[in-house]
Scaffold this active site. Structure first.
Site, PDB file in Angstrom:
ATOM      1  N   CYS A 134       0.758  -1.350   0.059  1.00 54.83           N
ATOM      2  CA  CYS A 134      -0.002  -0.046   0.033  1.00 54.83           C
ATOM      3  C   CYS A 134       1.051   1.266   0.184  1.00 54.83           C
ATOM      4  O   CYS A 134       0.224   2.394  -0.206  1.00 54.83           O
ATOM      5  CB  CYS A 134      -0.859   0.183   1.209  1.00 54.83           C
ATOM      6  SG  CYS A 134      -1.936  -1.581   1.315  1.00 54.83           S
ATOM      7  N   HIS A 160      -3.207   6.581   2.531  1.00 49.30           N
ATOM      8  CA  HIS A 160      -3.812   5.173   1.695  1.00 49.30           C
ATOM      9  C   HIS A 160      -5.205   4.972   2.499  1.00 49.30           C
ATOM     10  O   HIS A 160      -5.318   5.164   3.514  1.00 49.30           O
ATOM     11  CB  HIS A 160      -2.825   4.157   2.254  1.00 49.30           C
ATOM     12  CG  HIS A 160      -3.564   2.676   1.884  1.00 49.30           C
ATOM     13  ND1 HIS A 160      -4.003   2.321   0.933  1.00 49.30           N
ATOM     14  CD2 HIS A 160      -3.652   1.581   2.958  1.00 49.30           C
ATOM     15  CE1 HIS A 160      -4.563   0.967   1.023  1.00 49.30           C
ATOM     16  NE2 HIS A 160      -4.052   0.684   2.293  1.00 49.30           N
ATOM     17  N   ASN A 214     -10.396  -0.933  -0.229  1.00 46.58           N
ATOM     18  CA  ASN A 214      -9.036  -0.690  -0.114  1.00 46.58           C
ATOM     19  C   ASN A 214      -8.419  -1.192  -1.427  1.00 46.58           C
ATOM     20  O   ASN A 214      -8.445  -2.460  -1.646  1.00 46.58           O
ATOM     21  CB  ASN A 214      -8.485  -1.695   1.042  1.00 46.58           C
ATOM     22  CG  ASN A 214      -7.022  -1.649   1.330  1.00 46.58           C
ATOM     23  OD1 ASN A 214      -6.115  -1.363   0.384  1.00 46.58           O
ATOM     24  ND2 ASN A 214      -6.669  -2.013   2.544  1.00 46.58           N
TER      25      ASN A 214
END
Length: 333
Positions: free
Chosen positions: A120, A258, A288
């Site tokens: 990420c 993120h 996500n």
């Protein structure tokens, strides 16, 4: 713990593009798959839906569509791109790289390619690397892409992880500034590999240090430990980067963390003093998307007019590794 400080920069972002798959996976859809419900998911994650790649649609397909969108929107000439960096944890193949597949799709000549595997934190890491390539003087135009098909490595019998992940891609064209004055102001990096067993996708090794790994090839996450790590360590990292650049939170136009989990973002904002209304995220409608989450959030803000030329941004990626990468920049589009 953190390496942070001002940057020498010749990099400016000159174009962006994005792509998300057509299929939408809603919380209601997940209710029919595992023991969960919309209220539980929204309360704990802030996610309402996520995009899912088609069976024959892979990370490179999403990346190619994002680059094509970039070209269509900005009229950019990418025939002379001399390096492609793609951040992904879900590549079609380990080699050829996703970057090589993008190069082939557009017939770009004299172009180096590499994939960035920093989970990420990958997209911000890619931007940091692009700045280094341009600063070195051997390259003048770099495509930085974040692309993920996490649905292909998600365990849809695990109610704690399958509610989180989605698919998508975005691309930035990063070029040498005409006046030699880049817009990348400061950066930071940090890794705590000793805690990497809390979030991983297994491959060849049966263990990470003393900790055994599941051999499923799927994403495995200890959500409680990752949450605690992020809220504490990411908050510290954000404050360290701002302090290293002599910048106060009120001077930020936008914070772009993120998009892991809305509750996590809220906690980080609370600890750092950054107002939540100054935060750009893509988690509500995309879930996500790991390396794609930050550029997708920026793309949405460009499209709806929130992000304007001259705005100051703090991009902050964090996740598997456990790795962090931050970048302070001035928006130039």
């Amino acid at each position: 713990m953190f390496l942070a400080g001002p940057l020498h920069s010749q990099a400016v972002i000159t174009a962006i593009g994005a792509y998300v798959p057509e299929r939408v996976l809603t919380n209601a859809d997940l209710e029919a798959m595992v023991d969960t419900n919309d209220e539980w998911i929204v309360q704990r994650t802030g996610i309402s839906e996520r995009r899912i790649a088609a069976e024959n649609e892979y990370a490179s397909d999403l990346a190619i569509s994002a680059v094509r969108n970039l070209v269509e929107r900005y009229g950019s000439d990418i025939s002379d791109v001399d390096y492609i960096l793609t951040a992904t944890s879900s590549p079609d193949t380990v080699f050829p790289s996703v970057s090589a597949r993008v190069q082939a799709a557009f017939g770009i000549l004299a172009c180096g390619t590499a994939d960035v595997q920093a989970a990420c934190a990958g997209f911000v890491s890619g931007l940091q690397m692009a700045n280094g390539l341009l600063l070195g003087g051997l390259h003048r135009k770099v495509l930085v892409i974040g692309t993920e098909t996490l649905s292909k490595i998600t365990d849809y019998t695990d109610r704690t992880t399958c509610i989180l992940f989605g698919d998508g891609a975005a691309a930035f064209l990063v070029e040498t500034a005409a006046d030699g004055q880049g817009s990348f102001n400061a950066s930071s990096v940090s890794t705590q590999g000793e805690s990497g067993h809390h979030l991983y996708r297994s491959a060849l090794a049966p263990a990470l240090g003393e900790f055994p790994l599941q051999a499923s090839g799927r994403i495995v996450q200890n959500g409680r430990e990752v949450y605690k790590w992020a809220v504490t360590n990411v908050s510290e990292g954000v404050k360290t980067l701002l302090e290293a650049n002599g910048m106060r939170t009120e001077e930020l136009s936008w914070f772009v963390p993120h998009s892991a989990n809305m509750r996590m973002i809220e906690s980080i904002c609370d600890r750092t003093g950054i107002p939540l209304e100054k935060t750009l995220h893509s988690v509500t409608n995309c879930g996500n998307t790991s390396a794609a989450s930050i550029p997708l959030a920026i793309d949405a803000a460009v499209k709806d007019g929130r992000l304007k030329r001259g705005d100051s941004l703090l991009l902050y990626g964090f996740g598997g590794g456990l790795t962090q990468a931050g970048l302070l920049l001035r928006w130039t589009l």
